[in-house]
Enzyme design. Sequence first.
Site, PDB file in Angstrom:
ATOM      1  N   SER A 118       0.803  -1.220   0.000  1.00 46.03           N
ATOM      2  CA  SER A 118       0.000   0.000   0.000  1.00 46.03           C
ATOM      3  C   SER A 118       0.841   1.278   0.000  1.00 46.03           C
ATOM      4  O   SER A 118       1.588   1.514  -0.933  1.00 46.03           O
ATOM      5  CB  SER A 118      -0.948  -0.051   1.196  1.00 46.03           C
ATOM      6  OG  SER A 118      -1.888   0.956   1.100  1.00 46.03           O
ATOM      7  N   HIS A 119       0.727   2.076   1.077  1.00 49.62           N
ATOM      8  CA  HIS A 119       1.415   3.372   1.112  1.00 49.62           C
ATOM      9  C   HIS A 119       2.876   3.244   1.516  1.00 49.62           C
ATOM     10  O   HIS A 119       3.602   4.231   1.491  1.00 49.62           O
ATOM     11  CB  HIS A 119       0.699   4.294   2.090  1.00 49.62           C
ATOM     12  CG  HIS A 119       0.706   3.736   3.489  1.00 49.62           C
ATOM     13  ND1 HIS A 119      -0.042   2.638   3.840  1.00 49.62           N
ATOM     14  CD2 HIS A 119       1.399   4.080   4.582  1.00 49.62           C
ATOM     15  CE1 HIS A 119       0.191   2.350   5.110  1.00 49.62           C
ATOM     16  NE2 HIS A 119       1.058   3.213   5.585  1.00 49.62           N
ATOM     17  N   ASP A 126      -6.079   2.595  -3.118  1.00 44.03           N
ATOM     18  CA  ASP A 126      -7.285   2.599  -2.286  1.00 44.03           C
ATOM     19  C   ASP A 126      -7.411   3.856  -1.429  1.00 44.03           C
ATOM     20  O   ASP A 126      -8.461   4.092  -0.841  1.00 44.03           O
ATOM     21  CB  ASP A 126      -7.407   1.311  -1.446  1.00 44.03           C
ATOM     22  CG  ASP A 126      -6.213   1.065  -0.557  1.00 44.03           C
ATOM     23  OD1 ASP A 126      -5.270   1.879  -0.572  1.00 44.03           O
ATOM     24  OD2 ASP A 126      -6.209   0.032   0.151  1.00 44.03           O
ATOM     25  N   ARG A 127      -6.351   4.663  -1.371  1.00 41.39           N
ATOM     26  CA  ARG A 127      -6.450   5.898  -0.572  1.00 41.39           C
ATOM     27  C   ARG A 127      -6.623   7.114  -1.482  1.00 41.39           C
ATOM     28  O   ARG A 127      -6.302   7.059  -2.673  1.00 41.39           O
ATOM     29  CB  ARG A 127      -5.181   6.114   0.246  1.00 41.39           C
ATOM     30  CG  ARG A 127      -4.949   5.058   1.286  1.00 41.39           C
ATOM     31  CD  ARG A 127      -3.801   5.475   2.172  1.00 41.39           C
ATOM     32  NE  ARG A 127      -3.545   4.447   3.172  1.00 41.39           N
ATOM     33  CZ  ARG A 127      -2.866   4.647   4.286  1.00 41.39           C
ATOM     34  NH1 ARG A 127      -2.356   5.845   4.537  1.00 41.39           N
ATOM     35  NH2 ARG A 127      -2.677   3.677   5.143  1.00 41.39           N
ATOM     36  N   ASP A 132      -1.438   1.320  -3.889  1.00 36.45           N
ATOM     37  CA  ASP A 132      -2.371   0.340  -4.449  1.00 36.45           C
ATOM     38  C   ASP A 132      -3.723   0.951  -4.807  1.00 36.45           C
ATOM     39  O   ASP A 132      -4.668   0.217  -5.119  1.00 36.45           O
ATOM     40  CB  ASP A 132      -2.555  -0.836  -3.480  1.00 36.45           C
ATOM     41  CG  ASP A 132      -3.123  -0.413  -2.136  1.00 36.45           C
ATOM     42  OD1 ASP A 132      -2.891   0.742  -1.734  1.00 36.45           O
ATOM     43  OD2 ASP A 132      -3.783  -1.229  -1.486  1.00 36.45           O
ATOM     44  N   LYS A 137     -11.488   0.177   0.362  1.00 39.35           N
ATOM     45  CA  LYS A 137     -11.561   1.605   0.144  1.00 39.35           C
ATOM     46  C   LYS A 137     -11.110   1.875  -1.282  1.00 39.35           C
ATOM     47  O   LYS A 137     -10.462   1.032  -1.897  1.00 39.35           O
ATOM     48  CB  LYS A 137     -10.722   2.365   1.165  1.00 39.35           C
ATOM     49  CG  LYS A 137      -9.268   1.919   1.327  1.00 39.35           C
ATOM     50  CD  LYS A 137      -8.693   2.587   2.564  1.00 39.35           C
ATOM     51  CE  LYS A 137      -7.201   2.362   2.695  1.00 39.35           C
ATOM     52  NZ  LYS A 137      -6.863   1.180   3.489  1.00 39.35           N
ATOM     53  N   ASP A 142      -2.657   6.361  -3.340  1.00 45.48           N
ATOM     54  CA  ASP A 142      -1.488   5.682  -2.775  1.00 45.48           C
ATOM     55  C   ASP A 142      -1.005   4.542  -3.671  1.00 45.48           C
ATOM     56  O   ASP A 142      -1.470   4.379  -4.804  1.00 45.48           O
ATOM     57  CB  ASP A 142      -1.790   5.182  -1.362  1.00 45.48           C
ATOM     58  CG  ASP A 142      -2.757   4.008  -1.352  1.00 45.48           C
ATOM     59  OD1 ASP A 142      -3.541   3.899  -2.310  1.00 45.48           O
ATOM     60  OD2 ASP A 142      -2.725   3.209  -0.399  1.00 45.48           O
TER      61      ASP A 142
HETATM   62  C1  VG1 Z   1      -2.948   2.141   8.449  1.00 48.12           C
HETATM   63  C2  VG1 Z   1      -4.103   3.110   8.632  1.00 48.12           C
HETATM   64  C3  VG1 Z   1      -5.416   2.368   8.529  1.00 48.12           C
HETATM   65  C4  VG1 Z   1      -5.496   1.630   7.187  1.00 48.12           C
HETATM   66  C5  VG1 Z   1      -4.280   0.732   7.027  1.00 48.12           C
HETATM   67  C6  VG1 Z   1      -4.234   0.077   5.668  1.00 48.12           C
HETATM   68  O1  VG1 Z   1      -2.956   1.174   9.470  1.00 48.12           O
HETATM   69  O2  VG1 Z   1      -4.002   3.777   9.873  1.00 48.12           O
HETATM   70  O3  VG1 Z   1      -6.477   3.292   8.663  1.00 48.12           O
HETATM   71  O4  VG1 Z   1      -6.654   0.843   7.127  1.00 48.12           O
HETATM   72  O5  VG1 Z   1      -3.086   1.502   7.187  1.00 48.12           O
HETATM   73  O6  VG1 Z   1      -4.307   1.019   4.652  1.00 48.12           O
HETATM   74  P1  VG1 Z   1      -2.019   1.256  10.773  1.00 48.12           P
HETATM   75  O7  VG1 Z   1      -2.239  -0.016  11.531  1.00 48.12           O
HETATM   76  O8  VG1 Z   1      -0.607   1.451  10.314  1.00 48.12           O
HETATM   77  O9  VG1 Z   1      -2.467   2.477  11.526  1.00 48.12           O
HETATM   78  V1  VG1 Z   1      -3.444   0.743   3.220  1.00 48.12           V
HETATM   79  O10 VG1 Z   1      -3.949   1.892   2.089  1.00 48.12           O
HETATM   80  O11 VG1 Z   1      -1.913   0.828   3.835  1.00 48.12           O
HETATM   81  O12 VG1 Z   1      -3.918  -0.801   2.798  1.00 48.12           O
HETATM   82 CO    CO Z   2      -3.510   1.420   0.188  1.00 47.64          CO
END
Ligand code: VG1
Ligand code: CO
Length: 543
Positions: free
Chosen positions: A113-114, A281-282, A279, A376, A277
Amino acid sequence: MEIATVRTAPIAGQKPGTSGLRKKTRVFMETHFLENYVQAIFDGIGGVEGKSLVIGGDGRYFNDRAAQVILRMMAANGAARAIVGQGALLSTPAASHLIRSRGTDGGLILSASHNPGGEDADFGLKYNTPNGGPAPEGVTDRIFEATKTISEYRILVAQDVDLSAIGTTTLGSMEVEIVDPVTDYAALMETLFDFGAIRALFAGGFRMRFDAMHAVTGPYAREILEGRLGAAPGTVVNAQPSPDFGGGHPDPNPIWARDLVDVMMPEGAPDFGAASDGDGDRNMILGKGVYVTPSDSLALLAAHAHRAPGYSGGLKGVARSMPTSGAVDRVAAAMGMPCYETPTGWKFFGNLLDDGKVTLCGEESAGTGSDHVREKDGLWAVLLWLNILADTKTSVKDLMEAHWRTYGRNYYSRHDYEDVESEKANALYDGLRAALPSLPGRSFGGLTVSSADEFAYDDPVDGSRSERQGLRIGFEDGGRVVFRLSGTGTVGATLRVYLEALETDPERMGRDPAEALAAIAEAADEMAGIRRHTGREGPDVIT
Ligand code: VG1
Ligand code: CO
């Protein structure tokens, strides 16, 4: 073709976090690491014999290699069919849509993801269930258990599948269907939004900049915004997915998408700015001279969603993760619809969406989505915003200010302390948890605590309980601070401190959020001893 049964032994640390398993890329590339985890997923879901799965990822380093390993293991484990995005690419929401529209037994998404990508950065793998959503805790627990007892995995001895050409081929006795990653997703978007109205908006001179951050959304945004909606060529920047995301963090926030913020703030800026981001989804939303916090964006979308054809019948309800601000709660209350508070992570929205309890969901971390998929969806949020802007013919800034006047403003900010030594982070967190019962009535930095608890969630659909989901402290003036430890990092611990202050006086709605939240930030440090425990003078990232 020959099936190899390879002897292996459990590898420690294969516990899925907030969103799948994330590790350093080099860890994923170690002998047996990926294979063990993939076999554990298969074993944890009762095998894949005769099943079909969607496979795709965000294009980061090792995405292509990992996809080939997964395909060979699927074939060796008797899977009937793999539906793969061309080049092994699929945005997370597009993968969710394919799982649902094609009725597969789930899918594997290759993404961190990010988190940054590259040989020295991060990689990740996530299993999504047949509803298209991230596996709930019951399933990830079974997968984790399987990682602890694994003794062998099965893999086909075969050449790579050519994933560059669309069409159907075979691997052993498994069919491999290679699909265009964008087509089905773009068609879904056309069913939800008034593309004609948005096209007219762009034709009237409306200017936009979409920063794909060298990640997977580039091809989707190009096709939809520039191709189908007529946005000017060049509207989408950094549109070519690259294995290391151009060397940056593909995290759409004011820190990592600084370039976009700099374009959007001055006079003469485009009317609308957005980013997504790694992937896809953000989302990050900006107007001319204004940044919209994700919590405010969720609230505004909830208030105006009926303007888009896909939501013209109104919303069944809304849901937000616990640390997300209460802005959407105020909209829900005014509109008379239910509002649910869930733990962090999209997997907790799945049951509410499946059960028809909610239509819209969101998280403070720049995630917004609806019941059109079970993830998302960054570009979806951007298109809903565009539909609203086309319908109201109002600027982002004016829309936001009108929203605050109607519902109040929830000033909001998240402070992240990254890569803290785990012992120190745990000492801080455990110390605060132990102190919770003693906090109500006490004052910190001039603010009096009115409530303090550790969040636990009882799923209203399946009755499952998730404990230890963050520490929340409420103040008498309506403000709040939440403490959580991240579940997506790959080194040390990341402490997240979420600050929120409610303002209902229209005269005081134009303040700088940092100033409006200063007292709560001070109270947070005083009660948790952030500086004392971490040795840090301030957060690494403020969003
Ligand atoms: C983070 C965010 C959370 C989100 C998750 C996955 O998790 O705070 O809101 O659902 O990333 O998003 P954490 O446990 O680091 O706070 V993504 O776009 O990274 O799949
Ligand atoms: Co993501």
